[in-house]
Design an enzyme around this catalytic site. Sequence first.
Site, short mmCIF file in Angstrom:
data_model
loop_
_atom_site.label_atom_id
_atom_site.label_comp_id
_atom_site.label_asym_id
_atom_site.label_seq_id
_atom_site.Cartn_x
_atom_site.Cartn_y
_atom_site.Cartn_z
N CYS A 17 -23.17 2.84 -8.89
CA CYS A 17 -23.89 3.95 -8.25
C CYS A 17 -23.48 5.24 -8.95
O CYS A 17 -22.37 5.34 -9.45
CB CYS A 17 -23.49 4.09 -6.78
SG CYS A 17 -23.78 2.65 -5.76
N HIS A 19 -24.88 9.59 -10.08
CA HIS A 19 -25.90 10.63 -10.21
C HIS A 19 -25.97 11.05 -11.67
O HIS A 19 -24.93 11.13 -12.34
CB HIS A 19 -25.53 11.83 -9.34
CG HIS A 19 -25.46 11.50 -7.89
ND1 HIS A 19 -26.56 11.49 -7.07
CD2 HIS A 19 -24.41 11.13 -7.11
CE1 HIS A 19 -26.19 11.14 -5.85
NE2 HIS A 19 -24.89 10.92 -5.85
N GLU A 37 -17.92 1.99 -14.02
CA GLU A 37 -17.50 1.29 -12.80
C GLU A 37 -17.10 -0.16 -13.05
O GLU A 37 -16.08 -0.63 -12.57
CB GLU A 37 -18.60 1.34 -11.74
CG GLU A 37 -18.82 2.73 -11.21
CD GLU A 37 -19.74 2.75 -10.02
OE1 GLU A 37 -19.78 1.76 -9.25
OE2 GLU A 37 -20.44 3.78 -9.84
N GLU A 62 -26.32 11.19 3.92
CA GLU A 62 -26.93 11.03 2.60
C GLU A 62 -28.43 10.94 2.77
O GLU A 62 -28.91 10.23 3.64
CB GLU A 62 -26.41 9.77 1.90
CG GLU A 62 -25.08 9.94 1.30
CD GLU A 62 -24.81 8.95 0.18
OE1 GLU A 62 -23.96 9.27 -0.64
OE2 GLU A 62 -25.45 7.89 0.11
N GLU A 64 -31.14 10.41 -0.12
CA GLU A 64 -31.21 10.28 -1.57
C GLU A 64 -32.43 9.48 -2.04
O GLU A 64 -32.97 8.67 -1.30
CB GLU A 64 -29.97 9.57 -2.11
CG GLU A 64 -28.71 10.35 -1.91
CD GLU A 64 -27.53 9.75 -2.64
OE1 GLU A 64 -26.54 10.46 -2.79
OE2 GLU A 64 -27.57 8.58 -3.07
#
Length: 131
Positions: A17, A19, A37, A62, A64
Site C-alpha cells: 500500500c 501513495h 514493503e 480514511e 481514499e
Amino acid sequence: RAMGKYHGGGLWANSACGHPRPGEETSAAARRRLREEMGIDADLEPVFTFTYRARMDRELIEHEIDHVMVGYSNELPRPDPAEVADWRWLTPAEIRTELAATPDRYTPWFEPALEGLLERRPSILSPVSQP
C-alpha cells in the site's frame, strides 16, 4: 501490516500500500511500494480503482481512491519488518472463509479490493502457472 504502522497495525492487508510521491505515476508508485514493503520487483497491471471510506483506529478516517494492480514474480518475499509483520499465501476461498469468520483481522479496504479483483479477474480463482 507491521505493528508500528500509524493505523491498522497488525491487520492483514494486500501485498503493498502507499501513495504516489509528487509527480510520480500511480503504477510507478505501486511498483516502488512493492519493492519497499515486500522486497519483490514485478511488472504491475492496473485492474480497477475503487473509493472507500472507513473509520480507523486512533480516531482517523480514511477516504481514499485505491488502485488495484496485479503482478507476478517468482521471487521469495523479503519483507521490510518496519512495513510487514508477517506474510502468507492463501487461496481466494481461504481468504473469504477467514474474512467471514474474523473480519476485524483485516484492513477495511482489503475486502472491497479482493472482491473487485475476483469480479474482474475470475481466473485468479484457479491455480495459475506463470512462466
